[in-house]
Design an enzyme around this catalytic site. Structure first.
Site, PDB file in Angstrom:
ATOM      1  N   GLN A   4      31.269 -37.267  14.969  1.00 14.23           N
ATOM      2  CA  GLN A   4      32.587 -37.846  14.706  1.00 14.23           C
ATOM      3  C   GLN A   4      33.695 -36.799  14.691  1.00 14.23           C
ATOM      4  O   GLN A   4      34.872 -37.148  14.756  1.00 14.23           O
ATOM      5  CB  GLN A   4      32.584 -38.591  13.361  1.00 14.23           C
ATOM      6  N   CYS A  60      33.824 -47.852   9.891  1.00 16.30           N
ATOM      7  CA  CYS A  60      33.507 -46.529  10.425  1.00 16.30           C
ATOM      8  C   CYS A  60      34.799 -45.785  10.727  1.00 16.30           C
ATOM      9  O   CYS A  60      35.723 -46.361  11.309  1.00 16.30           O
ATOM     10  CB  CYS A  60      32.685 -46.690  11.705  1.00 16.30           C
ATOM     11  N   LEU A  61      34.856 -44.530  10.333  1.00 14.22           N
ATOM     12  CA  LEU A  61      36.066 -43.735  10.584  1.00 14.22           C
ATOM     13  C   LEU A  61      36.342 -43.569  12.077  1.00 14.22           C
ATOM     14  O   LEU A  61      37.469 -43.262  12.461  1.00 14.22           O
ATOM     15  CB  LEU A  61      35.940 -42.353   9.930  1.00 14.22           C
ATOM     16  N   HIS A  95      23.814 -45.381   7.968  1.00 14.87           N
ATOM     17  CA  HIS A  95      24.945 -45.386   8.905  1.00 14.87           C
ATOM     18  C   HIS A  95      25.160 -43.987   9.495  1.00 14.87           C
ATOM     19  O   HIS A  95      25.335 -43.829  10.708  1.00 14.87           O
ATOM     20  CB  HIS A  95      26.187 -45.872   8.139  1.00 14.87           C
ATOM     21  N   GLU A  96      25.110 -42.966   8.622  1.00 12.88           N
ATOM     22  CA  GLU A  96      25.363 -41.593   9.095  1.00 12.88           C
ATOM     23  C   GLU A  96      24.223 -41.081   9.966  1.00 12.88           C
ATOM     24  O   GLU A  96      24.457 -40.396  10.976  1.00 12.88           O
ATOM     25  CB  GLU A  96      25.596 -40.647   7.916  1.00 12.88           C
ATOM     26  N   GLY A 153      31.379 -41.103   4.201  1.00  8.31           N
ATOM     27  CA  GLY A 153      30.403 -40.375   5.012  1.00  8.31           C
ATOM     28  C   GLY A 153      31.048 -39.948   6.315  1.00  8.31           C
ATOM     29  O   GLY A 153      32.006 -40.570   6.776  1.00  8.31           O
ATOM     30  N   HIS A 169      24.531 -42.246  13.377  1.00  6.27           N
ATOM     31  CA  HIS A 169      25.504 -41.461  14.152  1.00  6.27           C
ATOM     32  C   HIS A 169      24.837 -40.260  14.818  1.00  6.27           C
ATOM     33  O   HIS A 169      25.244 -39.846  15.912  1.00  6.27           O
ATOM     34  CB  HIS A 169      26.611 -40.917  13.243  1.00  6.27           C
TER      35      HIS A 169
HETATM   36 ZN    ZN Z   1      30.594 -44.232  11.100  1.00  6.76          ZN
END
Ligand code: ZN
Length: 186
Positions: free
Chosen positions: A51, A88-89, A130-131, A46, A134
């Site tokens: 991000q 998380c990226l 999670h997304e 995701g 964000h």
């Molecule tokens: Zn994340």
């Protein structure tokens, strides 16, 4: 198409509220395509617009082939609770156990603006939550207990030294180069 640099923890945009998408044209489609490409290059499941330094309220998700571009998504139903490890990226190599709903119904629009609903369970439901967090400036580390959060942040202080500033540049994906496609960073 080029990969988008990923913003890392410490970049203020990760803490900002996003803006509702109202234009469903070629620019949006290009952004969604670039986000998918960037997410795959990062071996993520995701990726949300903040991000990659964008303020549009949108995220892309691909959990085991269940692929969604979520424009203006909102959770309209949540039920059940389960704890599982997340990553998380934007906080690479830091993990934490987060309690999430086991099932969510998400209402969103696709890249053409058409509304849809998706009923998700398990990992897909976790990824959606999670997304969507964000898109409202929230990160998975916010759910950790004080001590676990402090430990995660201390770990991150060490790890972040390998990056310049708060941006992470990815290398393009080369087919067959990397067999470790089992990571679930998002
Ligand atoms: Zn994340």
């Amino acid at each position: 198409m080029s990969l988008l640099p990923i913003r890392l923890l410490g970049d203020p945009i990760l803490r900002e509220e996003t803006v509702v998408v109202t234009e469903f044209g070629d620019d949006l489609r290009s952004l969604v395509d670039a986000m998918f490409e960037t997410m795959y290059a990062a071996s993520g499941i995701g990726l949300a617009a903040p991000q990659v330094g964008r303020r549009e309220r949108l995220a892309v998700v691909d959990v085991e082939g269940a692929r969604y571009a979520l424009i203006n998504p909102e959770i309209v139903l949540a039920e059940g609770k389960e704890k599982a490890e997340e990553a998380c990226l934007s906080v690479p190599d830091v993990y934490g156990v987060v309690e999430r709903a086991t099932r969510v119904v998400v209402r969103a629009q696709d890249v053409t603006g058409a509304p849809f609903e998706v009923d998700a369970t398990d990992l897909l439901a976790r990824c959606f939550q999670h997304e969507i967090d964000h898109l409202h400036g929230k990160l998975f580390i916010d759910y950790l207990s004080y001590l676990k959060r402090r430990a995660a942040l201390a770990e991150w202080e060490e790890l972040r030294k390998q990056y310049q500033g708060t941006v992470r540049h990815l290398k393009p994906v080369t087919a067959g180069e990397d067999g470790s496609s089992t990571t679930t960073d998002d």
